[in-house]
Design an enzyme around this catalytic site. Structure first.
Site, mmCIF file in Angstrom:
data_model
loop_
_atom_site.group_PDB
_atom_site.id
_atom_site.type_symbol
_atom_site.label_atom_id
_atom_site.label_comp_id
_atom_site.label_asym_id
_atom_site.label_seq_id
_atom_site.Cartn_x
_atom_site.Cartn_y
_atom_site.Cartn_z
ATOM 1 N N ASP A 238 0.875 -1.166 0.000
ATOM 2 C CA ASP A 238 0.000 0.000 0.000
ATOM 3 C C ASP A 238 0.918 1.224 0.000
ATOM 4 O OD1 ASP A 238 0.922 0.358 2.585
ATOM 5 O OD2 ASP A 238 -1.057 0.417 3.529
ATOM 6 N N HIS A 239 0.333 2.395 0.244
ATOM 7 C CA HIS A 239 1.110 3.642 0.224
ATOM 8 C C HIS A 239 2.173 3.650 1.322
ATOM 9 C CE1 HIS A 239 -2.445 3.942 2.715
ATOM 10 N NE2 HIS A 239 -1.848 4.863 3.452
ATOM 11 N N CYS B 150 3.495 -2.840 3.941
ATOM 12 C CA CYS B 150 2.588 -1.743 4.287
ATOM 13 C C CYS B 150 3.290 -0.964 5.385
ATOM 14 C CB CYS B 150 1.189 -2.234 4.673
ATOM 15 S SG CYS B 150 1.066 -3.182 6.191
ATOM 16 N N GLY B 151 2.573 -0.100 6.087
ATOM 17 C CA GLY B 151 3.250 0.721 7.086
ATOM 18 C C GLY B 151 3.939 -0.116 8.148
ATOM 19 N N GLY C 278 3.519 -3.657 8.085
ATOM 20 C CA GLY C 278 3.610 -5.032 7.574
ATOM 21 C C GLY C 278 2.491 -5.905 8.105
ATOM 22 N N ILE C 279 1.761 -5.418 9.085
ATOM 23 C CA ILE C 279 0.745 -6.263 9.739
ATOM 24 C C ILE C 279 -0.493 -6.452 8.859
ATOM 25 C CG2 ILE C 279 -0.799 -6.490 11.716
ATOM 26 C CD1 ILE C 279 1.252 -4.855 13.354
ATOM 27 N N GLY C 280 -1.088 -5.351 8.448
ATOM 28 C CA GLY C 280 -2.340 -5.455 7.695
ATOM 29 C C GLY C 280 -2.191 -6.262 6.422
ATOM 30 N N HIS D 83 11.610 -23.219 9.151
ATOM 31 C CA HIS D 83 10.548 -23.959 9.837
ATOM 32 C C HIS D 83 9.172 -23.808 9.199
ATOM 33 C CE1 HIS D 83 12.762 -24.510 13.953
ATOM 34 N NE2 HIS D 83 13.473 -24.922 12.914
ATOM 35 N N ARG E 84 10.170 -32.798 10.295
ATOM 36 C CA ARG E 84 8.990 -32.553 11.136
ATOM 37 C C ARG E 84 8.316 -31.230 10.759
ATOM 38 N NH1 ARG E 84 13.383 -30.967 13.981
ATOM 39 N NH2 ARG E 84 13.286 -29.106 15.293
ATOM 40 N N HIS E 85 9.072 -30.337 10.184
ATOM 41 C CA HIS E 85 8.490 -29.047 9.786
ATOM 42 C C HIS E 85 7.594 -29.194 8.556
ATOM 43 C CE1 HIS E 85 10.925 -27.287 12.828
ATOM 44 N NE2 HIS E 85 12.019 -27.810 12.293
HETATM 45 C C1 RB5 Z 1 -1.935 2.807 6.387
HETATM 46 O O1 RB5 Z 1 -2.057 4.032 7.023
HETATM 47 C C2 RB5 Z 1 -1.559 1.737 7.394
HETATM 48 O O2 RB5 Z 1 -2.649 1.451 8.203
HETATM 49 C C3 RB5 Z 1 -1.082 0.492 6.682
HETATM 50 O O3 RB5 Z 1 -0.001 0.795 5.873
HETATM 51 C C4 RB5 Z 1 -0.627 -0.657 7.554
HETATM 52 O O4 RB5 Z 1 0.305 -0.256 8.507
HETATM 53 C C5 RB5 Z 1 -1.698 -1.513 8.102
HETATM 54 O O5 RB5 Z 1 -1.456 -2.517 8.785
#
Ligand code: RB5
Length: 143
Positions: free
Chosen positions: A8-9, A65-66, A68-70, A98, A132-133
């Site tokens: 994303d941005h 992403c910002g 990496g989580i989303g 693993h 095992r992995h």
């Molecule tokens: C965007 O503002 C932000 O929410 C996105 O890049 C990311 O960090 C989501 O997990």
């Protein structure tokens, strides 16, 4: 090997850096966007990368992403994806050894560029241990 890239941005600048780095290393890349820092929705890009890898259009993927989580959550919604959010060398190495992660997620607002590129290299250059992995990866694939 072809590597799909999507962001994303918040991860755009890092995605571009990863793309340049991979091309310099001789990898083929498939850039699925985004193409600017204009605000976009990360789920669409995580999904696109996941689908590219699972369909065989690409061998592996890197999503940014910002945090990496989303985008890692989005990629992992695609059946067959094992996307790992990595923030340090140990995680980059272990998720190949693993988990046989077929996509890694990086946070453009979390990592310095040089550190992120190092994590990409470690992940690509490490071998899956199997054994095992493999059984555990098979269990993941069945979910
Ligand atoms: C965007 O503002 C932000 O929410 C996105 O890049 C990311 O960090 C989501 O997990």
């Amino acid at each position: 090997m072809k590597i799909a890239l999507a962001s994303d941005h918040g991860g755009f600048a890092l995605k571009e850096a990863v793309k340049n780095h991979l091309q310099a290393r001789g990898f083929e890349t498939l850039d699925l966007g985004t193409n600017s820092e204009e605000s976009v929705d990360y789920p669409a890009f995580g999904k696109a990368c996941g689908e590219a890898v699972v369909s065989g259009q690409a061998d592996r993927g890197v999503v940014c992403c910002g945090t990496g989580i989303g985008i890692s959550i989005a990629a992992n919604k695609v059946h067959g994806v094992r996307c790992a959010l990595v923030t340090n060398e140990f995680m980059a190495e272990m998720t190949k050894m693993h988990n046989d992660a077929n996509i890694i997620a990086l946070g453009g607002r979390v990592l310095e560029e040089a550190q992120a590129l190092k994590l990409v290299d470690i992940w690509l250059d490490t071998e899956f241990e199997g054994g095992r992995h493999q059984r555990r990866v098979d269990m993941l694939n069945e979910m």
